[in-house]
Design a protein around this motif. Sequence first.
Motif, PDB file in Angstrom:
ATOM      1  N   GLU A   1     -48.055  38.316 -12.204  1.00 15.59           N
ATOM      2  CA  GLU A   1     -48.679  39.530 -12.723  1.00 15.59           C
ATOM      3  C   GLU A   1     -47.921  40.788 -12.311  1.00 15.59           C
ATOM      4  OE1 GLU A   1     -52.839  39.475 -11.729  1.00 15.59           O
ATOM      5  OE2 GLU A   1     -53.190  37.653 -12.893  1.00 15.59           O
ATOM      6  N   ARG A   2     -46.606  40.658 -12.190  1.00 21.24           N
ATOM      7  CA  ARG A   2     -45.712  41.776 -11.841  1.00 21.24           C
ATOM      8  C   ARG A   2     -44.494  41.738 -12.749  1.00 21.24           C
ATOM      9  NH1 ARG A   2     -44.166  40.515  -5.930  1.00 21.24           N
ATOM     10  NH2 ARG A   2     -42.255  41.010  -7.008  1.00 21.24           N
ATOM     11  N   ALA A   3     -43.870  42.878 -12.923  1.00 20.08           N
ATOM     12  CA  ALA A   3     -42.609  42.928 -13.660  1.00 20.08           C
ATOM     13  C   ALA A   3     -41.501  42.332 -12.786  1.00 20.08           C
ATOM     14  CB  ALA A   3     -42.268  44.360 -14.026  1.00 20.08           C
ATOM     15  N   PRO A   4     -40.658  41.485 -13.352  1.00 20.94           N
ATOM     16  CA  PRO A   4     -39.619  40.834 -12.541  1.00 20.94           C
ATOM     17  C   PRO A   4     -38.367  41.690 -12.379  1.00 20.94           C
ATOM     18  CG  PRO A   4     -39.500  40.036 -14.771  1.00 20.94           C
ATOM     19  CD  PRO A   4     -40.683  40.973 -14.712  1.00 20.94           C
ATOM     20  N   ASP A   5     -37.614  41.400 -11.337  1.00 17.72           N
ATOM     21  CA  ASP A   5     -36.255  41.900 -11.218  1.00 17.72           C
ATOM     22  C   ASP A   5     -35.386  40.965 -12.048  1.00 17.72           C
ATOM     23  OD1 ASP A   5     -36.929  43.904  -9.387  1.00 17.72           O
ATOM     24  OD2 ASP A   5     -36.740  42.526  -7.697  1.00 17.72           O
ATOM     25  N   LEU A   6     -34.339  41.492 -12.624  1.00 19.28           N
ATOM     26  CA  LEU A   6     -33.429  40.707 -13.443  1.00 19.28           C
ATOM     27  C   LEU A   6     -32.020  40.947 -12.943  1.00 19.28           C
ATOM     28  CD1 LEU A   6     -33.168  38.934 -15.991  1.00 19.28           C
ATOM     29  CD2 LEU A   6     -32.912  41.034 -17.295  1.00 19.28           C
ATOM     30  N   ALA A   7     -31.314  39.876 -12.605  1.00 18.53           N
ATOM     31  CA  ALA A   7     -29.964  40.021 -12.066  1.00 18.53           C
ATOM     32  C   ALA A   7     -29.050  38.970 -12.678  1.00 18.53           C
ATOM     33  CB  ALA A   7     -29.980  39.856 -10.547  1.00 18.53           C
ATOM     34  N   PRO A   8     -27.772  39.282 -12.832  1.00 15.44           N
ATOM     35  CA  PRO A   8     -26.826  38.289 -13.335  1.00 15.44           C
ATOM     36  C   PRO A   8     -26.548  37.224 -12.277  1.00 15.44           C
ATOM     37  CG  PRO A   8     -25.681  40.315 -12.794  1.00 15.44           C
ATOM     38  CD  PRO A   8     -27.145  40.575 -12.600  1.00 15.44           C
ATOM     39  N   VAL A   9     -26.270  36.029 -12.739  1.00 16.28           N
ATOM     40  CA  VAL A   9     -25.894  34.928 -11.847  1.00 16.28           C
ATOM     41  C   VAL A   9     -24.377  34.930 -11.739  1.00 16.28           C
ATOM     42  CG1 VAL A   9     -25.869  32.415 -11.591  1.00 16.28           C
ATOM     43  CG2 VAL A   9     -27.910  33.555 -12.435  1.00 16.28           C
ATOM     44  N   ASP A  10     -23.868  34.819 -10.519  1.00 15.98           N
ATOM     45  CA  ASP A  10     -22.424  34.937 -10.330  1.00 15.98           C
ATOM     46  C   ASP A  10     -21.718  33.621 -10.005  1.00 15.98           C
ATOM     47  OD1 ASP A  10     -23.483  34.614  -7.840  1.00 15.98           O
ATOM     48  OD2 ASP A  10     -22.490  36.328  -6.930  1.00 15.98           O
ATOM     49  N   ASN A  11     -22.359  32.506 -10.325  1.00 14.74           N
ATOM     50  CA  ASN A  11     -21.682  31.223 -10.118  1.00 14.74           C
ATOM     51  C   ASN A  11     -22.047  30.261 -11.236  1.00 14.74           C
ATOM     52  OD1 ASN A  11     -24.017  29.580  -9.429  1.00 14.74           O
ATOM     53  ND2 ASN A  11     -24.070  30.698  -7.516  1.00 14.74           N
ATOM     54  N   ASP A  12     -21.330  29.158 -11.330  1.00 19.29           N
ATOM     55  CA  ASP A  12     -21.542  28.180 -12.399  1.00 19.29           C
ATOM     56  C   ASP A  12     -22.470  27.043 -12.003  1.00 19.29           C
ATOM     57  OD1 ASP A  12     -19.859  29.606 -14.038  1.00 19.29           O
ATOM     58  OD2 ASP A  12     -18.094  28.432 -13.528  1.00 19.29           O
ATOM     59  N   GLU A  13     -23.011  27.065 -10.794  1.00 22.84           N
ATOM     60  CA  GLU A  13     -23.802  25.940 -10.302  1.00 22.84           C
ATOM     61  C   GLU A  13     -25.257  25.973 -10.757  1.00 22.84           C
ATOM     62  OE1 GLU A  13     -23.396  25.676  -6.087  1.00 22.84           O
ATOM     63  OE2 GLU A  13     -21.224  25.768  -6.188  1.00 22.84           O
ATOM     64  N   ASN A  14     -25.809  27.150 -11.010  1.00 26.68           N
ATOM     65  CA  ASN A  14     -27.212  27.257 -11.383  1.00 26.68           C
ATOM     66  C   ASN A  14     -27.399  26.943 -12.857  1.00 26.68           C
ATOM     67  OD1 ASN A  14     -26.776  29.654  -9.169  1.00 26.68           O
ATOM     68  ND2 ASN A  14     -28.581  28.422  -8.829  1.00 26.68           N
ATOM     69  N   ARG A  15     -28.498  26.242 -13.151  1.00 26.63           N
ATOM     70  CA  ARG A  15     -28.799  25.820 -14.512  1.00 26.63           C
ATOM     71  C   ARG A  15     -30.093  26.439 -14.996  1.00 26.63           C
ATOM     72  NH1 ARG A  15     -24.233  24.417 -16.552  1.00 26.63           N
ATOM     73  NH2 ARG A  15     -23.051  23.162 -15.111  1.00 26.63           N
ATOM     74  N   CYS A  16     -30.188  26.607 -16.304  1.00 30.43           N
ATOM     75  CA  CYS A  16     -31.382  27.169 -16.929  1.00 30.43           C
ATOM     76  C   CYS A  16     -32.580  26.273 -16.648  1.00 30.43           C
ATOM     77  CB  CYS A  16     -31.170  27.310 -18.435  1.00 30.43           C
ATOM     78  SG  CYS A  16     -32.599  27.923 -19.335  1.00 30.43           S
ATOM     79  N   TRP A  17     -33.677  26.883 -16.263  1.00 34.74           N
ATOM     80  CA  TRP A  17     -34.915  26.185 -15.932  1.00 34.74           C
ATOM     81  C   TRP A  17     -35.506  25.506 -17.162  1.00 34.74           C
ATOM     82  CZ3 TRP A  17     -40.378  27.339 -16.436  1.00 34.74           C
ATOM     83  CH2 TRP A  17     -41.183  26.716 -15.475  1.00 34.74           C
ATOM     84  N   PHE A  18     -35.181  26.009 -18.359  1.00 37.01           N
ATOM     85  CA  PHE A  18     -35.764  25.507 -19.592  1.00 37.01           C
ATOM     86  C   PHE A  18     -34.921  24.434 -20.285  1.00 37.01           C
ATOM     87  CE2 PHE A  18     -37.438  29.722 -18.871  1.00 37.01           C
ATOM     88  CZ  PHE A  18     -38.797  29.523 -19.028  1.00 37.01           C
TER      89      PHE A  18
END
Length: 49
Positions: free
Chosen positions: A21-38
């Motif tokens: 119930e809050r507005a999120p922070d949005l930041a770019p990801v700077d590596n190739d290891e993280n994957r989309c949650w969806f």
Amino acid sequence: MIFTCEEHIDAAIDEYVDETERAPDLAPVDNDENRCWFCGKRAIYVVGS
């Protein structure tokens, strides 16, 4: 935090707001290891703090 690709950024923001119930922070990801949650593609953004 929700990692997301370009295609699912709106869904990630909606999910974060629904959970916190809050507005999120949005930041770019700077590596190739993280994957989309969806979909599992390479994440471009991280939504949340």
